[in-house]
Design a protein around this motif. Structure first.
Motif, short mmCIF file in Angstrom:
data_model
loop_
_atom_site.label_atom_id
_atom_site.label_comp_id
_atom_site.label_asym_id
_atom_site.label_seq_id
_atom_site.Cartn_x
_atom_site.Cartn_y
_atom_site.Cartn_z
N LEU A 269 -28.64 40.25 5.72
CA LEU A 269 -29.55 39.59 6.66
C LEU A 269 -28.94 38.29 7.18
CD1 LEU A 269 -33.05 40.10 4.96
CD2 LEU A 269 -32.17 41.23 7.02
N VAL A 270 -28.37 37.51 6.26
CA VAL A 270 -27.74 36.25 6.66
C VAL A 270 -26.56 36.51 7.60
CG1 VAL A 270 -26.41 34.26 5.83
CG2 VAL A 270 -28.50 34.95 4.64
N GLU A 271 -25.71 37.46 7.24
CA GLU A 271 -24.55 37.78 8.08
C GLU A 271 -25.00 38.27 9.45
OE1 GLU A 271 -21.36 37.49 7.96
OE2 GLU A 271 -21.17 36.62 5.96
N ASN A 272 -26.04 39.08 9.49
CA ASN A 272 -26.55 39.59 10.76
C ASN A 272 -27.02 38.44 11.65
OD1 ASN A 272 -27.47 42.11 12.31
ND2 ASN A 272 -29.33 40.90 12.25
N SER A 273 -27.70 37.46 11.06
CA SER A 273 -28.16 36.31 11.83
C SER A 273 -26.99 35.48 12.33
CB SER A 273 -29.09 35.44 10.98
OG SER A 273 -30.30 36.11 10.69
N LEU A 274 -26.02 35.24 11.45
CA LEU A 274 -24.87 34.43 11.85
C LEU A 274 -24.09 35.07 12.99
CD1 LEU A 274 -23.55 33.33 8.33
CD2 LEU A 274 -24.73 31.90 10.01
N ILE A 275 -24.01 36.40 12.97
CA ILE A 275 -23.23 37.10 14.00
C ILE A 275 -23.99 37.21 15.31
CG2 ILE A 275 -22.23 39.35 14.61
CD1 ILE A 275 -21.58 39.71 11.63
N HIS A 276 -25.30 37.51 15.22
CA HIS A 276 -26.04 37.88 16.42
C HIS A 276 -27.02 36.81 16.93
CE1 HIS A 276 -24.65 42.04 16.28
NE2 HIS A 276 -24.86 42.01 14.98
N ALA A 277 -27.49 35.92 16.05
CA ALA A 277 -28.61 35.06 16.45
C ALA A 277 -28.20 33.81 17.20
CB ALA A 277 -29.42 34.66 15.21
N TYR A 278 -26.95 33.38 17.06
CA TYR A 278 -26.56 32.09 17.63
C TYR A 278 -25.29 32.20 18.46
CZ TYR A 278 -29.79 30.68 13.99
OH TYR A 278 -30.90 30.56 13.19
N PRO A 279 -25.28 31.62 19.64
CA PRO A 279 -24.03 31.54 20.42
C PRO A 279 -23.01 30.71 19.67
CG PRO A 279 -25.96 31.03 21.78
CD PRO A 279 -26.43 31.05 20.37
N GLU A 282 -23.33 26.97 18.02
CA GLU A 282 -24.73 26.54 17.94
C GLU A 282 -25.22 26.58 16.50
OE1 GLU A 282 -28.99 28.33 19.40
OE2 GLU A 282 -27.42 28.12 20.92
N SER A 283 -25.90 25.52 16.07
CA SER A 283 -26.42 25.46 14.71
C SER A 283 -27.80 26.11 14.66
CB SER A 283 -26.51 24.00 14.24
OG SER A 283 -27.37 23.27 15.09
N GLY A 284 -28.33 26.27 13.45
CA GLY A 284 -29.63 26.90 13.32
C GLY A 284 -30.23 26.69 11.94
N ALA A 285 -31.34 27.37 11.69
CA ALA A 285 -32.03 27.24 10.41
C ALA A 285 -32.62 28.58 10.01
CB ALA A 285 -33.13 26.18 10.51
N PHE A 286 -32.51 28.90 8.72
CA PHE A 286 -33.09 30.11 8.16
C PHE A 286 -34.16 29.72 7.15
CE2 PHE A 286 -28.62 32.25 8.40
CZ PHE A 286 -28.69 32.22 9.78
N LEU A 287 -35.13 30.59 6.97
CA LEU A 287 -36.15 30.40 5.95
C LEU A 287 -36.32 31.69 5.17
CD1 LEU A 287 -38.47 28.85 4.56
CD2 LEU A 287 -39.98 29.68 6.38
N TRP A 308 -36.72 34.52 8.09
CA TRP A 308 -36.76 34.08 9.48
C TRP A 308 -35.42 33.45 9.88
CZ3 TRP A 308 -41.05 33.20 6.38
CH2 TRP A 308 -42.29 33.63 6.85
N ASP A 309 -34.99 33.66 11.10
CA ASP A 309 -34.00 32.78 11.71
C ASP A 309 -34.57 32.30 13.04
OD1 ASP A 309 -33.12 34.32 14.08
OD2 ASP A 309 -32.16 35.68 12.68
N ASP A 310 -34.11 31.13 13.50
CA ASP A 310 -34.64 30.55 14.74
C ASP A 310 -33.67 30.78 15.90
OD1 ASP A 310 -32.61 28.87 13.97
OD2 ASP A 310 -33.74 27.01 14.27
N GLY A 311 -32.94 31.89 15.85
CA GLY A 311 -31.95 32.19 16.87
C GLY A 311 -32.53 32.74 18.15
N ARG A 312 -31.69 33.44 18.91
CA ARG A 312 -32.08 33.87 20.25
C ARG A 312 -32.92 35.13 20.27
NH1 ARG A 312 -25.88 34.79 22.22
NH2 ARG A 312 -25.13 36.05 20.49
N PRO A 361 -36.96 37.81 22.65
CA PRO A 361 -35.90 36.95 23.18
C PRO A 361 -36.31 35.48 23.18
CG PRO A 361 -36.12 38.91 24.53
CD PRO A 361 -37.27 38.94 23.56
N GLY A 362 -35.45 34.65 22.59
CA GLY A 362 -35.71 33.23 22.53
C GLY A 362 -36.65 32.78 21.43
N GLU A 363 -37.17 33.73 20.64
CA GLU A 363 -38.18 33.39 19.63
C GLU A 363 -37.71 33.65 18.20
OE1 GLU A 363 -41.02 31.91 20.26
OE2 GLU A 363 -40.67 31.92 22.44
N GLY A 364 -36.43 33.91 18.01
CA GLY A 364 -35.93 34.17 16.67
C GLY A 364 -36.27 35.57 16.18
N THR A 365 -35.98 35.82 14.91
CA THR A 365 -36.20 37.14 14.31
C THR A 365 -36.84 36.97 12.93
OG1 THR A 365 -34.29 38.07 15.46
CG2 THR A 365 -35.10 39.29 13.55
#
Length: 379
Positions: A269-279, A282-287, A308-312, A361-365
């Motif tokens: 899940l973390v790897e998926n967010s790092l690869i796909h959620a952020y350009p 760009e930094s971000g936050a996971f919960l 949760w991730d707060d990505g794209r 789109p734009g609301e995270g996952t």
């Protein structure tokens, strides 16, 4: 003519379960010719070992239900026995034969999935090795800091000892010099000891994570402690993109489950967010939040894991296909499309749970996983 050209085995049964038809592919896979089995109850021949392997409802029972109820059934994995007594895995679909509004028998279509299972196993092992490779990088990064401080402390103590020895041999040693040296020895020893202990604790934690990711075992463990150990191995990867992770979980929440499967799920899940959620850049936050959910009555208690991730985020089309094997939005950038499919299989088959995903789109996952409080790996 149609079935003769098919790459799947096809056979038909009457209401009594007797073979009435078998296509060439079925003859090839089973080693029996149609003439040898016509009028025979094939349940006693090709299904004789299915219950020994499937661990669930065999295709024999499902085909009988097709005949009895006039309904179609599908089996993702079952076992057939060939004429030479070779037992092999198949995927199977059965459908009723309807004549004058009544079921007159059933037709079954099956596919040899040996190569598919071997390929899937290799891919799963590759994912495991990639996960362990990331953990090794985490070990090198995290252990390097306390070891480096310990080396610095010893180097400083060595130099102070040389100066102390020279002063002693020259007869220039004073009470103040002795006191200063003893103070340096005490401070250096404390620094070296505390950092070596920190390194030992880190190695112990990493070892537990490595063993858990390699084995499928049911054991009691504290959820929050387990996740904190895992996140240590992911720290260098998170630092690359300046991503912060928060964990909300009761300190004493203990479960008996497959710790290794949980580690692999969260890692993917973390790897998926790092690869796909952020350009890039760009930094971000996971919960990550875990909580106990008690059910009154007959329903079993369970754990709810929210991620949760707060990505794209992702469009609806991607969300609907995210758990399908080989589905990826980054095919040209090296994406295999297997990470989330492995997550799905681990949740459903290893933790005996369920997983859902919400995203726009734009609301995270947001992923939500539910699994029994005492979920143990299936045999």
């Amino acid at each position: 003519s149609i079935t003769a050209s098919m790459d799947e085995g096809v056979y038909a049964l009457n209401r009594e379960g007797e073979l009435t038809f078998m296509n060439p592919k079925a003859e090839q896979l089973l080693g029996w010719r149609q003439e040898e089995l016509l009028g025979e109850n094939v349940h006693d021949i090709i299904h004789s070992h299915s219950s020994d392997h499937s661990g669930g409802e065999s295709s024999e029972c499902l085909i009988l239900q097709t005949i009895a109820k006039g309904e179609s059934y599908a089996v993702d994995k079952d076992w057939f026995q060939a004429k030479d007594e070779t037992v092999f895995p198949v995927a199977l679909f059965s459908s009723p034969l309807i004549e004058r509004g009544q079921c007159s028998g059933a037709v079954a279509v099956f596919r040899d999935i040996r190569k598919e299972l071997e390929t899937k196993q290799r891919l799963v092992e590759s994912e495991k090795m990639a996960s362990l490779g990331g953990m090794v990088a985490g070990v090198a990064h995290e252990v390097n800091t306390p070891i480096g401080i310990g080396v610095t402390g010893i180097t400083h103590l060595t130099e102070e000892t040389r100066q102390f020895q020279r002063a002693f041999e020259a007869g220039e040693l004073t009470k103040q010099g002795l006191s200063s040296y003893l103070s340096t020895v005490s401070e250096s020893a404390e620094i070296v000891f505390s950092n070596l202990r920190r390194a030992a604790d880190l190695i112990s934690d990493f070892k537990k994570v490595a063993v858990n990711q390699s084995l499928a075992e049911c054991e009691p463990f504290l959820l929050k402690r387990h996740i904190e150990q895992l996140l240590l191995t992911l720290k260098p990867r998170l630092a690359e993109q300046e991503v912060e992770i928060s964990v909300i979980c009761p300190e004493q929440l203990q479960i008996e489950s497959d710790a290794g499967a949980l580690s692999q799920i969260l890692t993917n899940l973390v790897e998926n967010s790092l690869i796909h959620a952020y350009p890039a850049g760009e930094s971000g936050a996971f919960l990550i939040r875990l909580q106990y959910i008690g059910h009154p009555g007959d329903l079993a208690d369970e754990i709810e894991l929210s991620y949760w991730d707060d990505g794209r985020g992702m469009p609806e089309e991607s969300r609907l296909h995210i758990f399908e094997p080989f589905f990826t939005t980054r095919r040209n950038e090296g994406g295999s499309g297997l990470g989330m499919q492995i997550v799905y299989n681990l949740v459903v088959h290893r933790l005996q749970g369920a997983i859902n995903v919400w995203s726009e789109p734009g609301e995270g996952t947001h992923f939500t996983i539910h699994f029994p409080l005492g979920a143990c790996p299936e045999e």
